[in-house]
Scaffold this active site. Structure first.
Site, PDB file in Angstrom:
ATOM      1  N   MET A 148      -3.551   2.382  -5.351  1.00 55.95           N
ATOM      2  CA  MET A 148      -2.545   2.398  -6.406  1.00 55.95           C
ATOM      3  C   MET A 148      -1.993   1.025  -6.727  1.00 55.95           C
ATOM      4  O   MET A 148      -1.358   0.848  -7.753  1.00 55.95           O
ATOM      5  CB  MET A 148      -1.354   3.268  -5.951  1.00 55.95           C
TER       6      MET A 148
ATOM      7  N   LYS B 125       4.366  -6.046  -3.808  1.00 61.60           N
ATOM      8  CA  LYS B 125       3.469  -4.938  -4.111  1.00 61.60           C
ATOM      9  C   LYS B 125       3.610  -4.599  -5.586  1.00 61.60           C
ATOM     10  O   LYS B 125       4.702  -4.262  -6.053  1.00 61.60           O
ATOM     11  CB  LYS B 125       3.831  -3.732  -3.241  1.00 61.60           C
TER      12      LYS B 125
ATOM     13  N   ASP C 224       4.690  10.048   3.564  1.00 56.94           N
ATOM     14  CA  ASP C 224       3.324   9.537   3.676  1.00 56.94           C
ATOM     15  C   ASP C 224       3.168   8.701   4.946  1.00 56.94           C
ATOM     16  O   ASP C 224       2.604   7.618   4.921  1.00 56.94           O
ATOM     17  CB  ASP C 224       2.972   8.715   2.430  1.00 56.94           C
TER      18      ASP C 224
END
Lengths: 202, 347
Positions: free
Chosen positions: B93, B111, B204
């Site tokens: 992603m 990020k 996650d």
């Protein structure tokens, strides 16, 4: 301690370009889920373009195509154990077959969509796909039928060359042939065989 | 067809395979008996050419140039605050860049989410979520420095940490020493409890998100999964098929039951992680569809059966953390860790 960046979604992105497809396939079959990602990365763009050439203009919205292709790939990777394609050529033609079925479903679905029924002039034709335009829908169907009658080697060679644009060197690698020349010869024989099959089916 | 005719067709077909130009009219005049075969070959040549026209160039080049463009966009978008140095890693992603923060004289990792993948995420929602995560302060949580949504790019900055992920450590050693495994689980549990009290569920937890630095575990990417999972559900139709690994997924996450997903879901993943650190592989592995099914219906295997010398009391701790129903798990991740410490000490 080796240096590394912060964690990210894919633990070994650097391997995406180097590890062979056969090795990645073996890892996925062995239950290594990390191997799915590089396979996905490698084949998504190729299959996306393939689908792009086969979907009618109206259904060919880029995002839709991406979804269709990505879903197909994920599903195929999830079921890999049942099919065991060991070499790249077999893997790609396996994916291509699943995707072809998906594309057909998609076209059928597009025709059935109720909201389209009210727009009569738009219902009748979803518009030809780029390949339909180039060689005609009828011929495309004839080609598919002919392809199904070929041997696996012949079929894969043709798919790789005509549909995915592989060079003879790449075909040699994908089909485990010793040289580009050997692949060229195989491809020549495959094309003539297909021409014969098509001629006989006339 | 006689061998001579066949050879002639082979030569033409090989020329097609090589992408050479074939003089079709000339061929048809020279070999009228082969006309129908030549027509078929010519159709196949046209098909190959049409494919090439649909997909000009190679995909690899296109992908690379997209990535190059993204790097350039990031460089420009963040030019006022950061000097982008290089790519640290790429994920499904996002891309992580190493950058210098001249204002604060520090090195950061930024990020940046791939705009093609993150297009369905509202920038406001992203920033709101990031703001919640940014309030989390804990020695075992990778802190957030900064975030933004410049020019269609969603990004956040965190410290650049020297170290490696738990995934890399596990790949090297397979099984970790009991003390290390229990200590990492304890540190992660502390991080989770702090986040849970602040109303943030990680969703996650996996070895890829655990960073090891100076022998301690740091948990990264809190709450990010929710933003992207939800926006992805539309594209990933079949249940259990997501780009992420299903190996640490609680039953309620497998069932995508948003009301049921909460702190106990993270505890379930922590129990899976503890098992993997002890045994060398996750409790359930294999095909995605099987793994998902196991999370729903199969009792977790006993770690002590696969690692002789391990106290069986640890099996009970893992089993309780991995209870199918969230209500049957420990009251907190910290309680699981405490029970694991007691079991490891043979108490």
């Amino acid at each position: 301690m080796p240096r590394s960046g912060p964690p990210h979604d894919d633990s070994h992105p650097q391997f995406a370009g180097s590890e062979s497809t056969a090795s990645l396939l073996a890892r996925v079959r062995g239950g290594d889920l990390d191997a799915r990602e590089p396979l996905l990365k490698r084949y998504l763009p190729l299959l996306r373009r393939w689908a792009h050439g086969r979907l009618p203009a109206r259904a060919r919205d880029m995002a839709d195509t991406d979804d269709l292709v990505q879903n197909t790939l994920l599903r195929a990777l999830g079921r890999l154990e049942e099919f065991e394609p060991r070499r790249e050529g077999a893997f790609l033609s396996y994916l291509r077959q699943i995707l072809l079925n998906q594309v057909r479903d998609e076209i059928r679905r597009a025709h059935r969509r109720p909201e389209r029924e009210s727009l009569k002039d738009q219902v009748c034709d979803e518009g030809p796909s780029p390949l339909d335009q180039a060689i005609g829908r009828e011929t495309m169907q004839r080609y598919e039928r002919g392809l199904a009658q070929l041997s696996q080697d012949h079929r894969e060679a043709i798919i790789l060359r005509l549909e995915f644009g592989y060079s003879c060197e790449e075909i040699a690698e994908a089909l485990g042939r010793s040289s580009a020349n050997a692949a060229r010869q195989l491809l020549g024989r495959a094309l003539v065989r297909l021409a014969q099959v098509l001629h006989e089916s006339e | 067809m006689n061998p001579n005719e066949l050879d002639h067709l082979y030569r033409i077909a090989e020329a097609i395979g090589d992408g050479q130009v074939v003089d079709w009219e000339g061929e048809a005049r020279a070999r009228p008996e082969l006309t129908s075969y030549l027509d078929e070959l010519r159709m196949l040549e046209t098909m190959g050419a049409a494919t090439a026209a649909v997909s000009p160039g190679t995909d690899h080049v296109a992908e690379v140039s997209t990535m190059g463009k993204l790097e350039e966009r990031v460089r420009t978008a963040l030019a006022e605050r950061y000097r982008i140095q290089r790519v640290l890693g790429r994920g499904a992603m996002a891309v992580v860049f190493l950058a210098e923060d001249p204002r604060h004289g520090r090195v950061v990792a930024i990020k940046v989410f791939d705009p093609r993948k993150a297009s369905s995420v509202e920038p406001e929602r992203f920033l709101r979520e990031i703001a919640i995560v940014a309030r989390l302060q804990h020695p075992h949580i990778v802190p957030l420095f900064d975030s933004g949504s410049e020019k269609g790019l969603l990004w956040f900055a965190m410290p650049y940490v020297e170290g490696e992920t738990l995934r890399v450590l596990l790949a090297r050693h397979r099984q970790l020493p009991l003390d290390d495994a229990v200590r990492f689980a304890t540190e992660l549990a502390e991080a989770l409890d702090v986040a849970h009290r602040a109303g943030v569920v990680h969703r996650d937890l996996k070895p890829e998100n655990v960073l090891l630095s100076s022998g301690h575990a740091l948990l990264a990417d809190f709450g990010i999964a929710r933003l992207f999972r939800e926006s992805q559900t539309a594209t990933l139709t079949s249940p259990g098929t997501s780009l992420g690994t299903p190996n640490y997924m609680s039953p309620e996450q497998v069932l995508a039951d948003p009301a049921a997903i909460g702190p106990p879901s993270d505890q379930y993943a922590l129990a899976c992680l503890l098992y993997e650190m002890l045994v060398g592989e996750p409790p359930f592995a294999g095909r995605t569809s099987d793994v998902v099914q196991h999370h729903l219906t199969t009792k977790p295997p006993r770690a002590s059966a696969l690692r002789p010398g391990l106290h069986p009391a640890l099996d009970a701790v893992i089993a309780k953390g991995m209870a199918k129903s969230p209500a049957d798990r420990y009251a907190s991740a910290g309680e699981l860790a405490a029970a694991a410490r007691a079991a490891a000490a043979g108490r």
